[in-house]
Design an enzyme around this catalytic site. Structure first.
Site, short mmCIF file in Angstrom:
data_model
loop_
_atom_site.label_atom_id
_atom_site.label_comp_id
_atom_site.label_asym_id
_atom_site.label_seq_id
_atom_site.Cartn_x
_atom_site.Cartn_y
_atom_site.Cartn_z
N GLU A 1 35.16 56.70 1.68
CA GLU A 1 35.96 57.91 1.46
C GLU A 1 35.36 58.66 0.28
O GLU A 1 35.09 58.07 -0.77
CB GLU A 1 37.42 57.58 1.10
CG GLU A 1 38.22 57.01 2.25
CD GLU A 1 39.71 56.83 1.91
OE1 GLU A 1 40.19 57.48 0.95
OE2 GLU A 1 40.37 56.04 2.60
N GLU B 1 40.98 50.03 0.07
CA GLU B 1 41.43 50.25 -1.30
C GLU B 1 42.35 49.20 -1.91
O GLU B 1 43.50 49.48 -2.27
CB GLU B 1 42.10 51.64 -1.40
CG GLU B 1 41.11 52.75 -1.09
CD GLU B 1 41.62 54.14 -1.47
OE1 GLU B 1 42.78 54.28 -1.88
OE2 GLU B 1 40.82 55.09 -1.35
#
Ligand code: NAG
Length: 337
Positions: A269, A161
């Protein structure tokens, strides 16, 4: 009979579906925040660190009960190198602990993603953009790649991320990392590449894809260079148990984009709570991922691992009983594929 076999064979050829599906086994990352500060004491006095004991048991459960075949193993960069980028050597004591989890993953027969969970940051500074250099991240990865070069089921999740950074400069950083992994002898394993906006799956075609697609192997090909995408459905990035943000059509747009550039992605995710609202949003997303199985390699939901009992998105099984979102969506949608 012959006709039925022929029909089934025809279907098998035409049917697309994801290849890999599984769960994040979190813990070695707990205490990392989105600016790359790492304080394992931050949560419950450090009681919930690496899933040394629970991780192997959970992975055996998910592999046997749900047929999951990939696990993502988040880890803090600080732990890997004993918080020392000057020496920048894998910390042997920590690696013994982390590698035991990796080996337990490999023992299930699954693919295992080593995920440096640092948001492209180190103590608040961006890698290659004022913080540690691209070479420093690459030097850490080079050692990990050398250690696992002969394990074909290891996947290198180069960075979790990234956000709020210059995407062009970030792509150059990732290019340095890819060369380092390949040069260390890991010539053919999958490498995951995450773009900005927390690897957001829906914005990927516009904010990151056009830039990241230029990253190549030493021979100029993009073989086994896979984009990593994340998505939550609570319109707050995966904090709450409710789902109020349907994104299924967004995955179709991202899938079309991947087809148009001839590339593949993995959803590292995605997740939500166990209520009907999340089941109603997430199950159809998994259908879309199966429909686009030629470009979506698969997914790991968030998250099992070493969580405190009331963690919002916990997928920790109770013995061999899964939480609702796993038993209602993740497991059956993968079984259908
Ligand atoms: C991350 O942790 C640092 C140190 O505790 C803190 O200063 C910073 O505000 C935190 N950032 C976020 C986004 O939580």
């Amino acid at each position: 009979m012959a006709l039925r076999s022929a029909l089934l064979a025809g279907l098998a050829v035409q049917a697309t579906a994801v290849w890999l599906a599984g769960v994040n086994i979190a813990g070695c990352d707990i205490g990392m925040n989105t600016t790359g500060y790492y304080d394992p004491e931050d949560s419950y006095n450090g009681e919930y660190g690496c899933p040394t004991t629970v991780g192997p048991t959970q992975m055996q459960h998910f592999a046997s009960v749900d047929s999951f075949n990939v696990f993502r193993l988040p880890v803090a960069w600080q732990s890997l190198v004993n918080n020392d980028l000057v020496t920048n050597e894998l910390d042997s004591t920590f690696m013994e602990e982390y590698d035991a989890i990796v080996q337990a993953c490999l023992d299930t027969g699954a693919h295992c993603i080593i995920d440096i969970h640092n948001y492209a940051r180190w103590w608040g500074e961006i890698v290659g953009q004022g913080g540690p250099s691209a070479d420093e991240l690459a030097a850490t990865w080079s050692q990990i790649a050398a250690k696992y070069a002969s394990e074909s089921n290891i996947i290198f999740g180069t960075m979790n991320e990234p956000h709020d950074l210059d995407i062009g400069t970030w792509a150059a950083t990732l290019q340095t990392v890819v060369y380092a992994i390949r040069d260390a002898g890991a010539t053919s394993q999958l490498i995951f590449l995450s773009g900005t906006n927390y690897a957001n799956a829906i914005s990927f075609p516009t904010d990151s894809g056009p830039t990241l697609q230029s990253i190549v192997n030493r021979d100029g090909t993009t073989t086994n260079l896979i984009f990593e995408l994340h998505q939550y459905f609570d319109s707050a990035g995966g904090i709450y148990t409710y789902c109020n943000d349907p994104e299924a059509t967004g995955f179709e747009t991202t899938g079309d984009y991947l087809r148009s550039i001839g590339r593949q992605a993995f959803v590292g995710e995605l997740g939500g709570g166990n209520g009907q609202d999340c089941i109603d949003i997430i199950c159809p997303v998994l259908d879309v991922l199966n429909d686009y199985g030629d470009v979506f390699l698969g997914w790991t939901s968030w998250a099992a691992g070493n969580w405190w009992p009331d963690y919002e998105l916990s997928e920790v099984p109770d013995g061999d009983t899964d939480v609702a979102i796993v038993s209602s969506c993740f497991a059956p949608k993968f079984a259908e594929s």
